[in-house]
Design a protein around this motif. Structure first.
Motif, PDB file in Angstrom:
ATOM      1  N   GLN A 239       4.929 -62.703  46.081  1.00 13.97           N
ATOM      2  CA  GLN A 239       3.731 -62.013  46.302  1.00 13.97           C
ATOM      3  C   GLN A 239       3.600 -60.812  46.118  1.00 13.97           C
ATOM      4  OE1 GLN A 239       3.112 -63.432  50.289  1.00 13.97           O
ATOM      5  NE2 GLN A 239       1.547 -65.041  49.762  1.00 13.97           N
ATOM      6  N   ARG A 240       5.095 -60.416  46.592  1.00 13.43           N
ATOM      7  CA  ARG A 240       5.489 -58.814  46.516  1.00 13.43           C
ATOM      8  C   ARG A 240       5.015 -58.177  44.870  1.00 13.43           C
ATOM      9  NH1 ARG A 240       6.579 -54.131  49.857  1.00 13.43           N
ATOM     10  NH2 ARG A 240       6.549 -52.291  48.309  1.00 13.43           N
ATOM     11  N   ALA A 241       5.794 -58.836  43.988  1.00 10.62           N
ATOM     12  CA  ALA A 241       5.678 -58.743  42.294  1.00 10.62           C
ATOM     13  C   ALA A 241       4.062 -59.304  42.267  1.00 10.62           C
ATOM     14  CB  ALA A 241       6.259 -60.566  41.619  1.00 10.62           C
ATOM     15  N   VAL A 242       3.426 -60.028  42.322  1.00  6.24           N
ATOM     16  CA  VAL A 242       2.246 -59.975  41.821  1.00  6.24           C
ATOM     17  C   VAL A 242       1.160 -59.127  42.065  1.00  6.24           C
ATOM     18  CG1 VAL A 242       0.187 -61.469  41.824  1.00  6.24           C
ATOM     19  CG2 VAL A 242       2.669 -62.384  41.282  1.00  6.24           C
ATOM     20  N   GLY A 243       1.216 -58.656  43.390  1.00  2.59           N
ATOM     21  CA  GLY A 243       0.319 -58.003  43.877  1.00  2.59           C
ATOM     22  C   GLY A 243       0.228 -56.671  43.567  1.00  2.59           C
ATOM     23  N   THR A 244       2.472 -55.909  43.641  1.00  2.70           N
ATOM     24  CA  THR A 244       2.161 -54.754  43.266  1.00  2.70           C
ATOM     25  C   THR A 244       1.960 -54.431  41.309  1.00  2.70           C
ATOM     26  OG1 THR A 244       4.574 -54.613  43.929  1.00  2.70           O
ATOM     27  CG2 THR A 244       3.838 -53.258  42.230  1.00  2.70           C
ATOM     28  N   LEU A 245       2.173 -55.838  40.329  1.00  2.49           N
ATOM     29  CA  LEU A 245       1.408 -56.452  39.379  1.00  2.49           C
ATOM     30  C   LEU A 245      -0.013 -55.583  39.587  1.00  2.49           C
ATOM     31  CD1 LEU A 245       2.105 -55.970  36.617  1.00  2.49           C
ATOM     32  CD2 LEU A 245       1.032 -59.012  36.325  1.00  2.49           C
ATOM     33  N   LEU A 246      -0.841 -56.418  40.223  1.00  6.03           N
ATOM     34  CA  LEU A 246      -2.226 -55.656  40.811  1.00  6.03           C
ATOM     35  C   LEU A 246      -2.380 -54.335  40.689  1.00  6.03           C
ATOM     36  CD1 LEU A 246      -3.462 -60.033  41.337  1.00  6.03           C
ATOM     37  CD2 LEU A 246      -3.737 -58.519  39.397  1.00  6.03           C
ATOM     38  N   GLY A 247      -2.152 -54.562  41.702  1.00  6.71           N
ATOM     39  CA  GLY A 247      -1.875 -52.922  42.671  1.00  6.71           C
ATOM     40  C   GLY A 247      -1.494 -51.384  41.819  1.00  6.71           C
ATOM     41  N   VAL A 248      -0.622 -51.374  40.640  1.00  8.74           N
ATOM     42  CA  VAL A 248      -0.371 -50.689  40.088  1.00  8.74           C
ATOM     43  C   VAL A 248      -2.008 -50.115  39.352  1.00  8.74           C
ATOM     44  CG1 VAL A 248       1.716 -50.765  40.355  1.00  8.74           C
ATOM     45  CG2 VAL A 248       0.661 -51.728  38.457  1.00  8.74           C
ATOM     46  N   GLY A 249      -1.985 -51.324  38.816  1.00 13.53           N
ATOM     47  CA  GLY A 249      -3.520 -51.158  37.985  1.00 13.53           C
ATOM     48  C   GLY A 249      -4.893 -50.285  38.532  1.00 13.53           C
ATOM     49  N   VAL A 250      -4.756 -51.383  40.291  1.00 10.16           N
ATOM     50  CA  VAL A 250      -5.922 -50.099  40.386  1.00 10.16           C
ATOM     51  C   VAL A 250      -5.550 -48.533  41.314  1.00 10.16           C
ATOM     52  CG1 VAL A 250      -6.835 -49.974  43.034  1.00 10.16           C
ATOM     53  CG2 VAL A 250      -6.478 -52.314  42.176  1.00 10.16           C
ATOM     54  N   ALA A 251      -4.100 -48.505  41.546  1.00 15.75           N
ATOM     55  CA  ALA A 251      -3.504 -47.358  41.830  1.00 15.75           C
ATOM     56  C   ALA A 251      -3.335 -46.645  40.509  1.00 15.75           C
ATOM     57  CB  ALA A 251      -2.308 -46.784  41.770  1.00 15.75           C
ATOM     58  N   VAL A 310       3.087 -45.689  38.060  1.00 15.69           N
ATOM     59  CA  VAL A 310       2.474 -46.738  37.736  1.00 15.69           C
ATOM     60  C   VAL A 310       3.864 -47.422  37.653  1.00 15.69           C
ATOM     61  CG1 VAL A 310      -0.289 -46.138  38.620  1.00 15.69           C
ATOM     62  CG2 VAL A 310       1.090 -46.702  36.307  1.00 15.69           C
ATOM     63  N   LEU A 311       4.401 -46.455  35.830  1.00 17.41           N
ATOM     64  CA  LEU A 311       5.366 -47.834  35.470  1.00 17.41           C
ATOM     65  C   LEU A 311       6.673 -47.724  36.141  1.00 17.41           C
ATOM     66  CD1 LEU A 311       5.753 -49.244  33.543  1.00 17.41           C
ATOM     67  CD2 LEU A 311       6.853 -47.190  31.775  1.00 17.41           C
ATOM     68  N   ASP A 312       7.291 -47.117  36.942  1.00 19.67           N
ATOM     69  CA  ASP A 312       8.152 -46.358  37.607  1.00 19.67           C
ATOM     70  C   ASP A 312       7.903 -47.558  39.291  1.00 19.67           C
ATOM     71  OD1 ASP A 312       9.248 -44.976  36.334  1.00 19.67           O
ATOM     72  OD2 ASP A 312       9.800 -43.151  38.071  1.00 19.67           O
ATOM     73  N   ARG A 313       6.612 -47.756  39.327  1.00 22.56           N
ATOM     74  CA  ARG A 313       6.914 -48.723  40.550  1.00 22.56           C
ATOM     75  C   ARG A 313       7.719 -49.700  40.333  1.00 22.56           C
ATOM     76  NH1 ARG A 313       5.211 -48.281  46.080  1.00 22.56           N
ATOM     77  NH2 ARG A 313       4.122 -49.758  47.118  1.00 22.56           N
ATOM     78  N   LEU A 314       5.978 -50.308  39.357  1.00 20.67           N
ATOM     79  CA  LEU A 314       7.168 -51.741  39.119  1.00 20.67           C
ATOM     80  C   LEU A 314       7.490 -52.479  38.187  1.00 20.67           C
ATOM     81  CD1 LEU A 314       4.946 -54.224  38.161  1.00 20.67           C
ATOM     82  CD2 LEU A 314       4.453 -53.323  35.806  1.00 20.67           C
ATOM     83  N   VAL A 315       8.283 -51.788  37.972  1.00 15.63           N
ATOM     84  CA  VAL A 315       9.972 -52.087  37.257  1.00 15.63           C
ATOM     85  C   VAL A 315      10.718 -51.765  38.641  1.00 15.63           C
ATOM     86  CG1 VAL A 315      11.917 -51.252  35.978  1.00 15.63           C
ATOM     87  CG2 VAL A 315      10.077 -50.399  35.153  1.00 15.63           C
TER      88      VAL A 315
END
Length: 350
Positions: A239-251, A310-315
């Motif tokens: 959930q952390r990975a999936v939610g962050t993937l969607l969240g960085v798009g919003v961010a 946002v790329l750093d956040r995801l990686v």
């Protein structure tokens, strides 16, 4: 395939929750009011200190109770301490590496206290976040006093709002359960050690790799470990990975707007409230709002180019989540041994 289906259901499941609207409102106000004061006094760069103190508002459960303010006060003390530790680490030119053992130590202490006091929400995530985020920016000796004052003030505000919620419930004749004092839970040394190990590994790998913002990896590493069993830990990590993937798009969209400070402060409060509405129901859904909130607060303190940020956040999140789930699997609690057929413990044949 059956196991994958069960895992997917765990990740997507929305749990029922009651009382979250009041918690969300309280959390939003705990963020909004201090940030407005800092904005009015031209000290918005201290916004991180305010937010970490305000996180005391989310502790103690959603139902008013006579002892909830104590839980929030104790959590507030821990969060203020973590903020001070991070700010002190930021004084050093070697902060990039010093923050790793510092965050691991604070995470271990927070885990032990949370387990012993049976805190809701459990775990050291907010404390590790506070250490890492505050240490990420170079600080000056005067910032220690600012961190102490601002974080303490916002934590006190959070506790006060919790007390007002209890008073509101009493005046409206709503039931306010008097919880009997519960015995302190034993500290699970294995759990404390796994949290410290996850922070150390994730922080060391992220720092050595030079990706940027290694504390995001440390925070992501402890996120799965707040769940009690391996299956739930794997689901929470996913959930952390999936939610962050969607969240960085919003961010990316939010940060690309380059909002004026007042609009950014108002949006931060809305994002905090939305996250609290969802975090009990589904952690991945909450992260769609938590991710832009975290990045927005960082931008208020020290603006950076949006794309690399946002790329750093995801990686970093994917790295930390992988480390956390790996540590959880490697250190999982062994099931109790099954006794062989024969006489039972009381001597009567089974």
């Amino acid at each position: 395939m059956e196991r994958f289906g069960a895992h997917l259901r765990d990740v997507l499941r929305f749990h029922p929750a009651s009382g979250t609207r009041v918690v969300a409102l309280r959390a939003a106000l705990s963020v909004l009011l201090p940030l407005l004061v800092l904005l009015a006094t031209d000290h918005l760069a201290w916004g991180l200190f305010a937010v970490f103190g305000a996180f005391a508002a989310v502790y103690g459960g959603s139902s008013p109770s006579p002892d909830r303010w104590r839980v929030q006060a104790h959590a507030g003390v821990l969060l203020v301490g973590a903020t001070l530790v991070g700010t002190a680490v930021g004084l050093s030119p070697d902060r990039a590496w010093l923050v790793v053992p510092a965050a691991a130590a604070v995470g271990a202490v927070a885990t032990a206290v949370s387990d012993r006091r049976r805190w809701i929400p459990p775990g050291p995530l907010f404390a590790v976040f506070a250490v890492g985020a505050c240490a990420a920016h170079p600080s000056r000796p005067g910032d220690l006093l600012a961190a102490l004052g601002v974080a303490t003030g916002t934590a006190a505000l959070a506790v006060t709002l919790g007390r007002l919620d209890e008073h509101r419930a009493r005046t409206r004749s709503e039931p306010v359960p008097a919880r009997p004092p519960s015995a302190a839970a034993p500290v699970r040394r294995r759990h404390v050690a796994r949290v410290a190990a996850a922070v150390l590994v994730a922080g060391a790998v992220a720092t050595a790799a030079g990706i940027g913002h290694p504390y995001w990896a440390m925070v992501a590493a402890v996120a799965p470990l707040s769940a009690p069993r391996l299956r739930a830990q794997v689901a929470r990590g996913s959930q952390r990975a999936v939610g962050t993937l969607l969240g960085v798009g919003v961010a990316f969209v939010v940060l690309s707007l380059h909002l004026p400070p007042l609009a950014a402060v108002l949006l931060a409060a809305v994002l905090q409230g939305a996250a609290e509405l969802l975090v009990v129901r589904n952690y991945a859904a909450a992260l769609v709002f938590i991710t832009p909130l975290a990045l927005l607060m960082g931008q208020l303190a020290a603006p950076l180019p949006v794309g690399p940020l946002v790329l750093d956040r995801l990686v970093e999140t994917l790295l930390g989540t992988a480390v956390g789930m790996g540590v959880a699997a490697a250190t999982r609690d062994r099931p109790a041994p099954v006794s062989p057929p024969g006489p039972s413990a009381d001597g009567v044949a089974g």
